[in-house]
Design an enzyme around this catalytic site. Structure first.
Site, PDB file in Angstrom:
ATOM      1  N   ASP A 149       0.837  -1.212   0.000  1.00  0.00           N
ATOM      2  CA  ASP A 149       0.000   0.000   0.000  1.00  0.00           C
ATOM      3  C   ASP A 149       0.869   1.259   0.000  1.00  0.00           C
ATOM      4  O   ASP A 149       0.622   2.207   0.744  1.00  0.00           O
ATOM      5  CB  ASP A 149      -0.959  -0.020   1.200  1.00  0.00           C
ATOM      6  N   LYS A 151       1.818   4.646  -1.115  1.00  0.00           N
ATOM      7  CA  LYS A 151       1.134   5.812  -1.696  1.00  0.00           C
ATOM      8  C   LYS A 151       1.446   7.017  -0.811  1.00  0.00           C
ATOM      9  O   LYS A 151       1.905   6.840   0.329  1.00  0.00           O
ATOM     10  CB  LYS A 151      -0.375   5.560  -1.776  1.00  0.00           C
ATOM     11  N   ASN A 154       0.612   7.208   2.904  1.00  0.00           N
ATOM     12  CA  ASN A 154       1.328   6.333   3.840  1.00  0.00           C
ATOM     13  C   ASN A 154       2.815   6.671   3.928  1.00  0.00           C
ATOM     14  O   ASN A 154       3.596   5.928   4.500  1.00  0.00           O
ATOM     15  CB  ASN A 154       1.123   4.867   3.448  1.00  0.00           C
ATOM     16  N   ASP A 167       1.922   2.469   7.806  1.00  0.00           N
ATOM     17  CA  ASP A 167       0.758   1.661   7.435  1.00  0.00           C
ATOM     18  C   ASP A 167       1.134   0.309   6.823  1.00  0.00           C
ATOM     19  O   ASP A 167       1.027   0.102   5.610  1.00  0.00           O
ATOM     20  CB  ASP A 167      -0.164   2.455   6.484  1.00  0.00           C
ATOM     21  N   THR A 186      -4.552   0.292  -3.293  1.00  0.00           N
ATOM     22  CA  THR A 186      -5.345   1.489  -3.625  1.00  0.00           C
ATOM     23  C   THR A 186      -5.388   1.598  -5.146  1.00  0.00           C
ATOM     24  O   THR A 186      -4.330   1.512  -5.790  1.00  0.00           O
ATOM     25  CB  THR A 186      -4.675   2.730  -2.986  1.00  0.00           C
TER      26      THR A 186
HETATM   27  P1  ADP Z   1      -4.913   3.086   8.013  1.00  0.00           P
HETATM   28  O1  ADP Z   1      -4.311   1.721   8.039  1.00  0.00           O
HETATM   29  O2  ADP Z   1      -6.262   3.075   8.666  1.00  0.00           O
HETATM   30  O3  ADP Z   1      -4.836   3.757   6.662  1.00  0.00           O
HETATM   31  P2  ADP Z   1      -2.590   4.691   8.835  1.00  0.00           P
HETATM   32  O4  ADP Z   1      -1.583   3.991   9.679  1.00  0.00           O
HETATM   33  O5  ADP Z   1      -2.256   4.890   7.397  1.00  0.00           O
HETATM   34  O6  ADP Z   1      -4.011   3.957   9.009  1.00  0.00           O
HETATM   35  O7  ADP Z   1      -2.930   6.104   9.477  1.00  0.00           O
HETATM   36  C1  ADP Z   1      -3.961   6.930   8.926  1.00  0.00           C
HETATM   37  C2  ADP Z   1      -3.479   8.365   8.815  1.00  0.00           C
HETATM   38  O8  ADP Z   1      -3.171   8.866  10.131  1.00  0.00           O
HETATM   39  C3  ADP Z   1      -2.187   8.563   8.034  1.00  0.00           C
HETATM   40  O9  ADP Z   1      -2.420   8.606   6.656  1.00  0.00           O
HETATM   41  C4  ADP Z   1      -1.709   9.907   8.609  1.00  0.00           C
HETATM   42  O10 ADP Z   1      -2.454  10.983   8.106  1.00  0.00           O
HETATM   43  C5  ADP Z   1      -2.072   9.776  10.087  1.00  0.00           C
HETATM   44  N1  ADP Z   1      -0.935   9.211  10.830  1.00  0.00           N
HETATM   45  C6  ADP Z   1      -0.675   7.903  11.004  1.00  0.00           C
HETATM   46  N2  ADP Z   1       0.444   7.719  11.731  1.00  0.00           N
HETATM   47  C7  ADP Z   1       0.917   8.945  12.025  1.00  0.00           C
HETATM   48  C8  ADP Z   1       2.081   9.433  12.734  1.00  0.00           C
HETATM   49  N3  ADP Z   1       2.941   8.585  13.281  1.00  0.00           N
HETATM   50  N4  ADP Z   1       2.260  10.778  12.829  1.00  0.00           N
HETATM   51  C9  ADP Z   1       1.372  11.630  12.260  1.00  0.00           C
HETATM   52  N5  ADP Z   1       0.276  11.236  11.568  1.00  0.00           N
HETATM   53  C10 ADP Z   1       0.039   9.922  11.447  1.00  0.00           C
HETATM   54 MG    MG Z   2      -3.090   4.432   5.540  1.00  0.00          MG
END
Ligand code: ADP
Ligand code: MG
Length: 320
Positions: A149, A151, A154, A167, A186
Site C-alpha cells: 500500500d 502511496k 502512507n 501503514d 489502492t
Molecule cells: P490506516 O491503516 O487506517 O490507513 P494509517 O496507519 O495509514 O491507518 O494512518 C492513517 C493516517 O493517520 C495517516 O495517513 C496519517 O495521516 C495519520 N498518521 C498515522 N500515523 C501517524 C504518525 N505517526 N504521525 C502523524 N500522523 C500519522
Molecule cells: Mg493508511
C-alpha cells in the site's frame, strides 16, 4: 480528509482501555484510515508526543479478522523496526474492543497533504524524498516483506522532513518464492499483475514484492508533474490503462524535466514484473547518483499540485 472531531469520533470507552489512558493523554485527530483513527497523544510521564492509531474492533462485523490483521501489522512493524525511514512503534495496548498502536509522531503529516497544496516537486526534492522511500522499501524487501500500500498518504514526513514509511496494514511476510493473489491496495497504485490475478482466470502466477516498485513509479511520476500516470474519471478505463501500461511522459508538464527521472520511471512502470527494476536496482539508477550538496529542506514545504482524491481510497477484496 476531515480532521475535525465529530460525533463518530468519540474516544473509546475509558474502561476498554484503562492502561492506555493511564499512560497517555489523547489529543486531536491527525488522520484517519479505513479502520482507524490516529490521534496525537502525550506520554504523561515524559511529556513526549506520539501518534496513537486507535483501531476499533467493535465496529467491524468481521472483527476477528480485524484483530488478526492488526496482530500481523504489529508483527511486521517489529520485523522492520530500527530503520531511519520507517515509522517506529513505541507501545501497544490491547483490549477486547480496541487496539492502540503508539507511534513516533510525524509532525509534517502525509506527503499526500503536501501534494494537495498545489505545486509540483522539483527533481532535486523528488530525488530527496524518493531515495528515502526506496531505502525504506529496500529494508522491507530485504526482510522478505511486501508492503502492498505504497502511496503518498502512507509516506509521512517528520519535523526534519525525512520520510517515515507507515501503514503496514496490508503488508505480508513472504515465504520462499511465495506469490500472493489477493486484490488489495489502492486503485491508482495497483500493479498490473495484481489486477490480472483477479480479472483473468488464466493469469495464475500471482504477484510479489515487484508491486511496491510499481507503486513507487506512480508516486514518483505524481511528485514530478502533480498528476498521477493512470488516472481516468472512469475507474474501469484507469484499470485498463494500468494493465496495458498506458501512460505518457511527453505531455507539456514533462517538457522541462530531464531524462534521468523519466528513464527511471520508464523502468519502474514496466508491465512485466520480471522486467521491472528491483528496489536495489532502482537505487543504483543514475537519477540517484547525482550529488546534492545544497538541498534546501525548507523548500520542500512549498506546496505541490492537486491529486484527485478518488485515488486515495483503498480497496480490499471485499470492496472491489
Ligand atoms: P490506516 O491503516 O487506517 O490507513 P494509517 O496507519 O495509514 O491507518 O494512518 C492513517 C493516517 O493517520 C495517516 O495517513 C496519517 O495521516 C495519520 N498518521 C498515522 N500515523 C501517524 C504518525 N505517526 N504521525 C502523524 N500522523 C500519522
Ligand atoms: Mg493508511
Amino acid at each position: 480528509m476531515a480532521k475535525d472531531d465529530c460525533v463518530d469520533d468519540l474516544l473509546p470507552d475509558k474502561d476498554a482501555a484503562k492502561e492506555f489512558y493511564a499512560k497517555y493523554e489523547p489529543k486531536e485527530i491527525l488522520g484517519r484510515g479505513v479502520s482507524s483513527t490516529v490521534r496525537r497523544c502525550i506520554e504523561k510521564e515524559t511529556g513526549r508526543e506520539y501518534a496513537a492509531k486507535i483501531i476499533d474492533l467493535s465496529s467491524d462485523a468481521e472483527n476477528l479478522s480485524m484483530h488478526e490483521s492488526t496482530i500481523q501489522e504489529i508483527h511486521i512493524l517489529r520485523i522492520v523496526a530500527g530503520h531511519p525511514f520507517i515509522i517506529e512503534l513505541h507501545d501497544v495496548f490491547e483490549s477486547n474492543t480496541f487496539i492502540f498502536l503508539v507511534f513516533e509522531l510525524c509532525r509534517n503529516g502525509e506527503l499526500f497533504d503536501h501534494l494537495t497544496n498545489v505545486v509540483t516537486l522539483s527533481e532535486k526534492k523528488t530525488r530527496y524524498i524518493m531515495k528515502q522511500v526506496f531505502e525504506a522499501i529496500e529494508h522491507v524487501h530485504d526482510k522478505g516483506i511486501v508492503h502492498r500500500d505504497i502511496k503518498p498518504e502512507n509516506i509521512l514526513l517528520d519535523e526534519n522532513l525525512n520520510v517515515k514509511l507507515t501503514d503496514f496494514g496490508f503488508a505480508r511476510v513472504l515465504k520462499d518464492n511465495e506469490k500472493l493473489f489477493e486484490l488489495c491496495g489502492t486503485p491508482g497504485y495497483l500493479a498490473p499483475e495484481v489486477l490480472k490475478c483477479n480479472m483473468f482466470e488464466d493469469y495464475t502466477v500471482g504477484y510479489g514484492q515487484e508491486v511496491d516498485v510499481w507503486a513507487c513509479g506512480v508516486v514518483m511520476y505524481t511528485l514530478l508533474v502533480g498528476c498521477p500516470p493512470f488516472w481516468h474519471r472512469k475507474q474501469m478505463v484507469m484499470l485498463r490503462n494500468i494493465m496495458e501500461g498506458k501512460y505518457s511522459l511527453s505531455t507539456p508538464e514533462w517538457e522541462d524535466i530531464t531524462d534521468a527521472p523519466k528513464d527511471l520511471i520508464r523502468k519502474l512502470l514496466v508491465v512485466d514484473p520480471s522486467k521491472r527494476l528491483t528496489i536495489t536496482e532502482a537505487l543504483a539508477h543514475p537519477f540517484f547518483q547525482i550529488m546534492q550538496w545544497d538541498t534546501n529542506l525548507s523548500e520542500l514545504k512549498k506546496s505541490f499540485n492537486h491529486v484527485p482524491t478518488s485515488l486515495s481510497e483503498r480497496v480490499t477484496n471485499r470492496e472491489m
